[in-house]
Write a protein that holds these residues in place. Structure first.
Motif, PDB file in Angstrom:
ATOM      1  N   THR A 696      -8.373 -20.650 108.270  1.00 30.77           N
ATOM      2  CA  THR A 696      -9.299 -21.280 107.264  1.00 30.77           C
ATOM      3  C   THR A 696     -10.139 -22.309 108.008  1.00 30.77           C
ATOM      4  OG1 THR A 696      -7.465 -22.988 107.240  1.00 30.77           O
ATOM      5  CG2 THR A 696      -7.302 -21.003 105.615  1.00 30.77           C
ATOM      6  N   ALA A 697     -10.334 -22.063 109.148  1.00 28.15           N
ATOM      7  CA  ALA A 697     -11.188 -22.767 109.930  1.00 28.15           C
ATOM      8  C   ALA A 697     -12.537 -22.940 109.352  1.00 28.15           C
ATOM      9  CB  ALA A 697     -11.210 -22.791 111.374  1.00 28.15           C
ATOM     10  N   GLN A 698     -13.103 -21.706 108.915  1.00 28.34           N
ATOM     11  CA  GLN A 698     -14.358 -21.780 108.114  1.00 28.34           C
ATOM     12  C   GLN A 698     -14.245 -21.757 106.676  1.00 28.34           C
ATOM     13  OE1 GLN A 698     -15.920 -17.509 108.466  1.00 28.34           O
ATOM     14  NE2 GLN A 698     -13.809 -16.814 109.367  1.00 28.34           N
ATOM     15  N   PRO A 699     -15.472 -21.809 105.942  1.00 26.98           N
ATOM     16  CA  PRO A 699     -15.103 -22.134 104.673  1.00 26.98           C
ATOM     17  C   PRO A 699     -14.601 -20.730 104.039  1.00 26.98           C
ATOM     18  CG  PRO A 699     -17.315 -22.891 105.283  1.00 26.98           C
ATOM     19  CD  PRO A 699     -16.714 -22.330 106.422  1.00 26.98           C
ATOM     20  N   PRO A 700     -13.811 -20.976 103.099  1.00 28.23           N
ATOM     21  CA  PRO A 700     -13.276 -19.641 102.453  1.00 28.23           C
ATOM     22  C   PRO A 700     -14.311 -18.968 101.656  1.00 28.23           C
ATOM     23  CG  PRO A 700     -12.486 -21.398 101.346  1.00 28.23           C
ATOM     24  CD  PRO A 700     -13.195 -21.985 102.431  1.00 28.23           C
ATOM     25  N   ALA A 839      -4.965 -16.103 104.650  1.00 27.36           N
ATOM     26  CA  ALA A 839      -5.782 -14.754 105.011  1.00 27.36           C
ATOM     27  C   ALA A 839      -6.975 -14.693 105.301  1.00 27.36           C
ATOM     28  CB  ALA A 839      -5.710 -14.171 103.355  1.00 27.36           C
ATOM     29  N   GLU A 840      -7.511 -13.540 106.020  1.00 28.05           N
ATOM     30  CA  GLU A 840      -8.639 -13.533 106.713  1.00 28.05           C
ATOM     31  C   GLU A 840      -9.837 -13.377 105.652  1.00 28.05           C
ATOM     32  OE1 GLU A 840      -8.778  -9.979 109.291  1.00 28.05           O
ATOM     33  OE2 GLU A 840      -7.213 -11.084 110.610  1.00 28.05           O
ATOM     34  N   GLU A 841     -10.744 -13.611 105.907  1.00 26.62           N
ATOM     35  CA  GLU A 841     -11.969 -13.719 105.104  1.00 26.62           C
ATOM     36  C   GLU A 841     -12.614 -12.259 104.948  1.00 26.62           C
ATOM     37  OE1 GLU A 841     -12.544 -16.251 103.212  1.00 26.62           O
ATOM     38  OE2 GLU A 841     -11.271 -17.592 104.232  1.00 26.62           O
ATOM     39  N   PRO A 842     -13.060 -11.923 103.773  1.00 30.64           N
ATOM     40  CA  PRO A 842     -13.574 -10.588 103.505  1.00 30.64           C
ATOM     41  C   PRO A 842     -14.882 -10.360 104.221  1.00 30.64           C
ATOM     42  CG  PRO A 842     -13.787 -11.803 101.541  1.00 30.64           C
ATOM     43  CD  PRO A 842     -13.049 -12.579 102.593  1.00 30.64           C
TER      44      PRO A 842
END
Length: 933
Positions: A696-700, A839-842
């Motif tokens: 979650t370090a990057q914007p979801p 969870a990972e980003e799509p």
């Protein structure tokens, strides 16, 4: 950013208060709320022109409807021509998906004023096609619609997050929505990202000085008394309304019923207010309560018909009401509306009949007389009181125009008659054309030689009614037959003398006078239309032809041209002799006044907004004389609605003024998300010590199908600081993680998807490409969180229990499918946050490619019109693969409809091809059924 320097611009704002509003808007961002009829669109047009005439500005117009776009576009073109502004480019419309992405991007780069639909604008902003930082400013119309979940609020949030210097102006001429709820004005200002509201009611000092300080229009108020019969019917209907409201109050004691009064019941949106209050407990309300809510709408319609329909048409309308209210054979009277059992209901039907005729007749009498008036029937034919008053006014106008001509007046001698709707317009036109044509009885009466009368018109309507009544009896019997059989293409089945399976013989359409009078905004009164009026008109037209021309036409001589030397028969109307009949149409009424320049205005029905438009028009043109005749039925619901509407608007402005005086100041409405909150979003409190998550370090972000921007969920996700990525998805509606795909359905969409079988295809596609396919069933926030209220949907073949059984079948067919139940879009946004946790980003590109034909992925992938794709998807038997094939191989829907069965089967397979071919080549008369009253 383009320069916003103001250049000398010639404005068309003649009134002082309009100039004050314009100066305020140029200096600061604010929300302007005006009373109706004070020229809101004119102010907006001048404001847009002031930015269009200088520099290379990029202005976005949000919330304008199609009619307003036309008006603003024409006004900007006129301003540019008058001011000779070389840089002015007028208004550009972006209102369809058919406009390519490249074309829109090029238009945005060139600058100008753009009116863009909200769904296209939000997609362009999120996709980066339109950079918010390059926008000079945004102008919002109909600001009362900008609620927290609306697309307009979503647009303004993105605009203000990325553009802190561009201007933002909002307008509204509907103050009532700003007074509902807790601190409504403050909440609306928060949605609009504005701090300053400006209120301009009619009693504002600047408005009053502008409209009352100059020469005012001469207004003659005419109170037209209702007939005794009309008053009896009105009192009886009001008694039924009062009894229905009392029944509602008695059956729903646990609900706030402060506004459930007889006075409120006369308002147009009363049933909507009641339904909104009952929605959370709708599944627990009794059948009687639901029926009473529907009856209130019907009773209010009867009140309106009493004052607008003539006596014969009103009787015909009541016949349809009574027939539709009868229970089917074999059922009990418990299902009938309660108001029909009141003595007042008997008064309504009895007195309505007495206004038309005396005596009795049977079906045999009607069949024997073939539409003529039976011997035992004595016509009464009560005329509308306003007709005689209208004729008297026209006579007075004719005398006044002859005795007092105004030589130096710039207005025309035209007479403008304004009424409520197109149906009333047709009625007035018909009366004016025939009011001096006498019947046989009147020709023998010398006293009535020059008196206007509607006897001939009413007798013709009575004959048509009797012919309609004869056929309507058979129609009702077929409609309420025991088995309710569907009428198919059978020569033995006839409705109104028309064979089923063949088009009716009287379907030829005639348009007169440019078609303005032939467009109706309300349904026909009767279920079966008669051809008497049309035949009479055709006969009169034939009689007007020259004898030689008529003879030649009858002989079939092609060489004779009846329109030869047409200048001998046609000439332009003299504006001093013309009578214009027009319905109230909001801001368009200002155009009517400016174009017709009437010297006399007759308000056939009261309208507060139009009165103010006349005041603005008269104050803006001091060289024009205006005489206004204001008509209304004294002691009627028409008068009560008018006075109540004026009072509600005044009370709304009073509440807004009080709230503005006590409203807390917002220090920084444009503040972006605080850095510390961004940091906290990357912390998982469930991990000891509050460890940071790399995931979650990057914007979801969530990948969203562009069609989903019709709903409020993308806006709420963005409000939760989730990056919304719009894409054209083939599989699913939302992709929150690489493994999860969600298909969102409202309950009504769910019912429709089960009916056409589309849901099974959608779930099958998700099962093929994603590890965790999910079906999200989303309810409305203000409605009950259960499927029971949808069990009585008459528009669907699926009832409540039937819907639940289909859901069970769906889960049995697809065991991996997960079903998510959400009580509101707000809860759905919270569910998405939980699904994305750890969870990972799509990947948007992967989400787009899934489900596509492999041959389309890559450089050859095309983007087609979404409207066309939606049209293809509703064809019977169609699937996503067939949609892709047809989009690639067929040029248009016209070409698809003309393909042979062999060609279709070759493209999409034998089964699908046959079903699509049968759909396009099926006779429309095969499914002909009796319409529901």
């Amino acid at each position: 950013m383009p320069s916003d320097a103001q250049a000398p611009v010639k404005l068309s704002l003649p009134l002082e208060f309009q100039q004050d509003i314009f100066k305020e808007l140029r200096e600061d961002d604010e929300l302007v709320i005006l009373a109706r009829g004070l020229g809101l669109v004119r102010i907006v047009t001048n404001l847009l022109h002031s930015y269009d005439a200088v520099g290379n500005n990029l202005i976005i117009l949000v919330g304008a409807d199609e009619r307003e776009n036309v008006w603003i576009g024409e006004a900007l073109a006129e301003h540019a021509a008058v001011s000779q502004a070389a840089k002015a480019r007028g208004l550009s419309l972006v209102n369809t998906d058919l406009m390519s992405v490249g074309m829109r991007e090029k238009m945005y780069a060139q600058g100008g004023i753009f009116s863009i639909t909200s769904r296209i604008l939000i997609v362009d902003l999120l996709s980066g096609l339109l950079n918010p930082e390059t926008v000079t400013g945004v102008v919002v119309l109909h600001a009362e619609k900008v609620v927290a979940t609306s697309l307009e609020a979503f647009i303004l949030r993105i605009y203000r997050q990325k553009n802190k210097t561009g201007f933002l102006k909002a307008f509204s001429d509907s103050p009532e929505p700003f007074t509902t709820g807790f601190a409504p004005l403050a909440n609306m200002m928060k949605n609009l990202f504005l701090q300053k509201p400006s209120l301009y009611p009619r009693y504002h000092v600047a408005v009053a000085n502008s409209l009352e300080g100059r020469k005012r229009a001469e207004v003659i108020e005419l109170e037209v008394p209702m007939t005794d019969a009309m008053r009896d019917i009105q009192n009886a209907v009001l008694e039924c309304v009062e009894a229905s409201v009392s029944e509602l109050r008695k059956s729903n004691s646990g609900i706030d019923m402060e506004d459930w009064t007889l006075d409120s019941a006369l308002h147009r949106n009363f049933d909507t207010i009641i339904r909104r209050q009952l929605d959370p407990v709708w599944h627990r309300t009794t059948f009687k309560t639901r029926q009473v809510v529907r009856d209130l709408t019907l009773l209010r319609t009867i009140l309106h018909a009493l004052l607008t329909y003539d006596a014969v048409d009103f009787m015909r309308y009541l016949d349809t009401v009574l027939a539709a209210s009868q229970p089917p054979p074999g059922s009990t009277k418990q299902n009938q509306s309660p108001w029909l059992f009141l003595d007042a209901a008997d008064t309504i039907f009895t007195v309505a009949k007495q206004r038309v005729y005396k005596g009795k007749f049977s079906g045999a009498d009607l069949a024997r007389n073939s539409g003529a008036i039976p011997d035992g029937l004595e016509p009464v034919l009560e005329e509308q009181p306003k007709w005689a008053q209208l004729a008297e006014i026209l006579q007075e106008i004719e005398q006044d125009a002859y005795l007092n001509p105004t030589i130096q007046d710039s207005s025309n001698g035209a007479v403008l008659i304004m009424c409520g709707d197109q149906g009333t317009c047709r009625q007035i036109r018909e009366y004016l054309q025939i009011m001096y044509v006498k019947s046989v009885d009147e020709e023998e009466d010398e006293d009535s030689a020059n008196e206007p009368s509607a006897k001939l018109l009413m007798r013709r309507k009575l004959r048509n009614y009797l012919a309609w009544k004869r056929d309507f009896t058979n129609f009702s019997a077929a409609l309420f037959s025991e088995n309710q059989k569907t009428i198919n293409n059978n020569s033995d089945n006839k409705v109104s003398g028309v064979k089923a399976g063949k088009p009716p013989p009287n379907k030829r359409r005639r348009v007169r006078g440019g078609g303005a009078g032939s467009v109706s905004t309300r349904p026909e009164i009767g279920a079966i239309r008669t051809a008497g009026d049309r035949d009479a008109h055709i006969a009169s037209l034939m009689a007007e032809l020259q004898p030689s021309e008529l003879e030649a036409m009858q002989k079939g001589e092609i060489g004779v041209d009846p329109l030869e030397n047409m200048e001998d028969y046609y000439e332009l109307f003299n504006m001093n002799d013309i009578i214009v009949v027009h319905p109230y149409d909001g801001d368009l009424d200002e155009h009517i006044l400016e174009e017709a320049k009437p010297r006399y205005i007759i308000m056939y029905e009261p309208d507060a907004a139009f009165i103010r438009r006349i005041e603005v028009y008269r104050s803006s043109h001091t060289d024009r004389t205006v005489k206004v005749f204001f008509m209304y039925y004294g002691g009627s619901v028409e008068e009560q609605r008018y006075l109540s509407g004026v009072r509600r608007e005044k009370d709304a402005f009073t509440k807004l003024i009080n709230e503005r005086g006590n409203m807390a100041m917002t220090i920084n409405p444009n503040a972006n998300l605080a850095p510390e909150e961004s940091f906290l979003r990357t912390i998982n409190t469930r991990i000891a010590g509050g460890g940071r998550l790399a995931a979650t370090a990057q914007p979801p972000r969530v990948v969203v199908d562009v069609r989903e921007f019709r709903s409020s969920l993308p806006s709420l996700l963005h409000g939760k600081s989730i990056v919304v990525v719009p894409c054209m998805l083939t599989v699913g509606d939302y992709v929150p993680t690489p493994d999860i795909c969600i298909e969102r359905k409202s309950v009504r969409d769910l019912i429709g998807s089960f009916s056409n079988g589309r849901l099974f295809n959608q779930v099958e596609a998700m099962m093929e490409h994603y590890k965790f396919p999910m079906l999200l069933i989303e309810f409305d926030a203000g409605k009950s969180f259960t499927l029971e209220p949808f069990s009585d949907l008459s528009t669907s073949s699926a009832s409540g229990p039937d819907l639940q059984s289909k859901l069970v079948m769906l889960t049995l067919a697809f065991p991996r499918l997960k079903i998510i139940w959400s009580s509101s879009p707000y809860q759905t946004a919270e569910i998405f946050l939980e699904l994305k946790r750890q969870a990972e980003e799509p990947d948007p590109m992967r989400a787009v490619q899934l489900g596509l034909d492999p041959s389309m992925v890559g450089d050859d992938m095309r983007i087609f019109s979404q409207v066309t794709q939606d049209m293809l998807r509703v064809l019977p038997g169609i699937n996503e693969k067939a949609v892709t094939t047809l989009m690639l191989e067929v040029e248009s829907m016209t070409e698809l409809a003309n393909l042979s069965e062999k060609e279709l089967c070759k493209l999409v397979g034998t089964d699908v091809g046959r079903r699509v071919y049968r759909f396009f080549n099926r006779s429309v008369y095969e499914d002909f059924t009796i319409p529901t009253l």
